[in-house]
Write an enzyme that holds these catalytic residues in place. Structure first.
Site, PDB file in Angstrom:
ATOM      1  N   VAL B  13       0.840  -1.207   0.168  1.00 26.11           N
ATOM      2  CA  VAL B  13      -0.160   0.041   0.094  1.00 26.11           C
ATOM      3  C   VAL B  13       0.721   1.320   0.011  1.00 26.11           C
ATOM      4  O   VAL B  13       0.582   2.102  -0.848  1.00 26.11           O
ATOM      5  CB  VAL B  13      -0.969  -0.023   1.198  1.00 26.11           C
ATOM      6  CG1 VAL B  13      -1.894   1.309   1.485  1.00 26.11           C
ATOM      7  CG2 VAL B  13      -1.952  -1.428   1.194  1.00 26.11           C
ATOM      8  N   LYS B 102      -6.773  -0.844  10.368  1.00 33.97           N
ATOM      9  CA  LYS B 102      -8.243  -1.000  10.993  1.00 33.97           C
ATOM     10  C   LYS B 102      -8.292  -1.364  12.226  1.00 33.97           C
ATOM     11  O   LYS B 102      -9.025  -1.275  13.217  1.00 33.97           O
ATOM     12  CB  LYS B 102      -9.017  -1.873   9.982  1.00 33.97           C
ATOM     13  CG  LYS B 102      -8.262  -3.153   9.982  1.00 33.97           C
ATOM     14  CD  LYS B 102      -8.596  -3.958   8.621  1.00 33.97           C
ATOM     15  CE  LYS B 102      -7.381  -5.028   8.519  1.00 33.97           C
ATOM     16  NZ  LYS B 102      -7.067  -5.053   6.894  1.00 33.97           N
ATOM     17  N   GLU B 126     -10.096   6.528   5.659  1.00 38.30           N
ATOM     18  CA  GLU B 126     -11.012   5.558   4.550  1.00 38.30           C
ATOM     19  C   GLU B 126     -10.591   4.320   4.079  1.00 38.30           C
ATOM     20  O   GLU B 126     -11.446   3.479   3.962  1.00 38.30           O
ATOM     21  CB  GLU B 126     -10.984   6.530   3.181  1.00 38.30           C
ATOM     22  CG  GLU B 126     -11.804   6.248   2.062  1.00 38.30           C
ATOM     23  CD  GLU B 126     -13.134   6.218   2.638  1.00 38.30           C
ATOM     24  OE1 GLU B 126     -13.994   7.344   2.640  1.00 38.30           O
ATOM     25  OE2 GLU B 126     -13.856   5.097   2.668  1.00 38.30           O
ATOM     26  N   VAL B 129     -11.549   0.257   5.534  1.00 42.10           N
ATOM     27  CA  VAL B 129     -12.685  -0.449   5.360  1.00 42.10           C
ATOM     28  C   VAL B 129     -13.008  -0.506   4.076  1.00 42.10           C
ATOM     29  O   VAL B 129     -13.023   0.846   3.305  1.00 42.10           O
ATOM     30  CB  VAL B 129     -14.081  -0.111   6.139  1.00 42.10           C
ATOM     31  CG1 VAL B 129     -15.168  -1.231   5.719  1.00 42.10           C
ATOM     32  CG2 VAL B 129     -13.697  -0.037   7.526  1.00 42.10           C
ATOM     33  N   GLY B 131     -11.274  -1.025   1.091  1.00 39.14           N
ATOM     34  CA  GLY B 131     -10.211  -0.671   0.320  1.00 39.14           C
ATOM     35  C   GLY B 131     -10.546   0.416  -0.600  1.00 39.14           C
ATOM     36  O   GLY B 131     -10.714   1.656   0.198  1.00 39.14           O
ATOM     37  N   GLY B 184      -1.549 -15.316  -2.892  1.00 33.66           N
ATOM     38  CA  GLY B 184      -1.570 -14.033  -2.157  1.00 33.66           C
ATOM     39  C   GLY B 184      -2.983 -13.282  -1.713  1.00 33.66           C
ATOM     40  O   GLY B 184      -2.955 -12.334  -1.342  1.00 33.66           O
ATOM     41  N   LYS B 202     -13.529  -3.900  11.306  1.00 27.05           N
ATOM     42  CA  LYS B 202     -13.986  -3.143  10.187  1.00 27.05           C
ATOM     43  C   LYS B 202     -15.733  -2.652  10.556  1.00 27.05           C
ATOM     44  O   LYS B 202     -15.981  -1.441  10.431  1.00 27.05           O
ATOM     45  CB  LYS B 202     -14.137  -3.802   8.733  1.00 27.05           C
ATOM     46  CG  LYS B 202     -12.518  -3.767   8.411  1.00 27.05           C
ATOM     47  CD  LYS B 202     -12.656  -4.729   6.924  1.00 27.05           C
ATOM     48  CE  LYS B 202     -11.191  -4.651   6.523  1.00 27.05           C
ATOM     49  NZ  LYS B 202     -10.924  -5.638   5.464  1.00 27.05           N
TER      50      LYS B 202
END
Lengths: 432, 432
Positions: B13, B102, B126, B129, B131, B184, B202
């Site tokens: 990310v 999260k 944001e 939860v 993506g 993955g 979440k």
């Protein structure tokens, strides 16, 4: 500090908005600081589904946009005039604007946003597309990190209701339209919905948000659902598709050109596609962006509750900004998007898309070969040719093509009509 | 004015976030004013999929949150510590926070938002939860006019991938899990995902946003998908359902009490339900509110691109607020929602829901009568009883109940086990 609202229009949506503001408990607490001080209507004689202090309702709309006491004008009149003039007047008077009027925003959004920018005024229009679905704000803000590739939507509830009902009950268009009118899902003059104009207005708004440009409403190709035959819905189903009225904006970029497709038309959607399951009066908007991938927003696309929810959420946003003495990042449709964007709009003839065609043919064994040859001559590559049914003694042949140039494809079709074996070509539909 | 970012974490990310910021063309133009000045990682030895000036990467995370030059800390470390401590330290140092964590936000959101409120700092999350799905912002803002009734989500991509694959290939859980790990889609230690903890984190975040309260993470009942048998997926399908891991928060209000259901468990979802078509690694969140009705948000729930899109959209929001010298209306999760909300959390035993039960039975004709009688005694009303298959010489009977009290239902089941004819009860699942 109370934020004062002038409401223009007290139809189903206006009534819904007033009901939310008058009953704030359990909702966003800013609603406690918002008050409707004037309501403008066309006629005082109409009976209303809401209790309001009688002195706040009047027919002099202009006095409301000129009232120095009012902070936000909520325009729910619909139609181009007097809505456009009142909005512009209100902006000159430094009032913020919330509108649900897609026709005005699609045709005059450019002018309105420009004036609002000069005046330092917020214009919010969440309710113009997709009822309560927060797609306008998402395109303005949450998806801003992305390069938008395409926006594809089912954004007209009337046509989606009709197509869903035609499919589930195997009923013809005219019958379902009458039912829809009786149920209030279609207007007595349904043309704006069923001929695709409403969806064109809405995709103009979404396209300008997603691509940071002003869309000329006349650049949008649109085609409605009057010609959809329940037999095509049935055959589409057999081949794994559902028929939906899609509104599409799609970027086609290469090294030498930046083009946008802008179109509204009935479309065969593969059954596995997320939009295929959007039924009845529901709307959905699928956005594809990079690096986001796909996101879809789904919900009730019309009606008092959902639309009022969107209008009030805009009012809350402006109230919040007023309290903080700031301005929302949405004084223009997409202010932070690159403003030097320019796209050439692709004409419908040069769009590449797969097609579905239904032929009625007299002479089956010969004709499939003829069709293949003829399409081949015009570089139309076929995905499948199926003899799918009969009408009287005519065989029904359904052809699905690969992606082809609409221009070449139409030329090929014209040639087909001259073939002796081809009786007629009742349906030509695009495939997603 | 350049907004300076300190990035904590440079995994998939983090790398995605850096790539967007380093390549702003065609995206929100505010990105041109955002610059990553420091990146903190655990180890410098790892190879990176991105070209970065080498001097900005270091392992001293604390020096980044203490750097007076930095405006926004983007925390992408994951896990509880050192993430929590670094976030709190950054807040003390008046840095705004963007986090995709999260676990930290579900467990320590209360503390973090409180400190942020005192310091006048924005905390945006944001990416915690769904993506790239902009559900957090929608709950904070766009849906604010509504009274939220329920939020139901498929918010764990790993389990949704596994359940989808089990259904489409008729393969057992363990095999699909191994495949998912190889691809993955599942971690080498998959328990946080498949036992429902990730979904519980979440839904805690969504519940606190939707209902304006702080959720005690321990109040959430959760149950994972290890026990899901492919035979139940098959039988559910025959009965018109798909099995999904749902995370649910639902308000149950009457004149005397205000209660919230909070639960995560595999659930039979009717095929016509919008969530039934959310397959593979996709996530979706369905929000029901008044007067909005239903809206659903759908998209890729994980992965570098979608998650980075959400993180960068938060960065853009804060950058916009910093430029205007204001604060976003999200210094607490849901500041404008009524703060005097208090709900009693319903224990799982007192929740009313329909159930699916599969019995293995020796003596078919007698046993259906016995089951009916026994359930009747405990006020469990049945919707259908179907003898659906065989295992060896045992008959498989599937029962679907109407809404029943989980407590009474479990007591009835315990009694069933004592019946001579009942061999065993391999599956008990809730129905939406």
């Amino acid at each position: 500090m109370t934020i004062k609202i002038g409401l223009l229009g007290l139809g189903v949506v206006g009534t819904g908005v007033a009901k939310i503001i008058l009953d704030p408990s359990g909702r966003n607490s800013l609603l406690n600081e918002i008050s409707i001080v004037k309501i403008g209507v066309r006629s005082l004689d109409k009976s209303r589904q809401i209790d309001l202090p009688p002195n706040i309702i009047g027919t002099d709309l202009e006095s409301i946009v000129n009232d120095p006491d009012i902070d936000i004008i909520v325009e729910l009149l619909g139609g181009l005039e007097p809505a456009r003039t009142l909005i512009l007047k209100a902006i000159t008077n430094k009032k913020h604007i919330v509108t649900a009027n897609k026709a005005v925003m699609a045709l005059h959004g450019d002018e309105i946003y420009k004036e609002a920018y000069i005046a330092g005024i917020n214009v919010l229009s969440e309710a113009t597309v997709g009822g309560g679905i927060p797609i306008v704000k998402a395109l303005k803000q949450s998806l801003g990190a992305n390069r938008i590739e395409s926006i594809v939507g089912i954004i007209n509830g009337t046509t989606n209701y009709i197509l869903t009902k035609m499919a589930s009950t195997d009923t013809k268009f005219e019958t379902v339209l009458m039912e829809a009118q009786a149920l209030g899902y279609a207007e007595s003059d349904p043309s704006a919905d069923i001929d695709g104009l409403d969806a064109a207005d809405k995709i103009a708004i979404l396209a300008s948000l997603g691509f940071g440009i002003q869309i000329n409403r006349n650049d949008i190709y649109y085609e409605g659902i009057r010609g959809i035959n329940s037999i095509d819905i049935k055959y589409a189903k057999q081949l794994g598709f559902v028929i939906k009225l899609l509104a599409i904006v799609k970027k086609v970029e290469n090294n030498t050109s930046k083009k946008l497709q802008l179109r509204v038309h009935p479309t065969l959607v593969p059954r596995e596609h997320p939009l295929a399951h959007v039924n009845g009066v529901y709307n959905a908007v699928l956005v594809e962006g990079s690096p986001l991938g796909e996101v879809m927003f789904f919900g009730e696309g019309a009606g008092s509750g959902p639309t009022a929810s969107a209008v009030v959420s805009d009012i809350i946003n402006i109230a919040d900004a007023l309290k903080k003495n700031t301005i929302i990042d949405s004084i223009s449709p997409s202010p932070h998007r690159i403003n030097n964007n320019s796209y050439e709009i692709t004409s419908i003839e040069s769009i590449k898309t797969p097609f579905y065609v239904r032929f009625l043919s007299k002479d089956l064994p010969g004709v499939i070969g003829h069709l293949g040859t003829m399409f081949g001559k015009y570089n139309v590559s076929l995905k499948s040719v199926v003899q799918i049914g009969f009408q009287g003694n005519l065989a029904e042949i359904v052809v699905i093509t690969h992606h082809v140039d609409e221009g070449s494809f139409r030329t090929a079709l014209n040639k087909m009509c001259t073939l002796e074996a081809i009786d007629c070509i009742p349906s030509v539909l695009r495939v997603l």
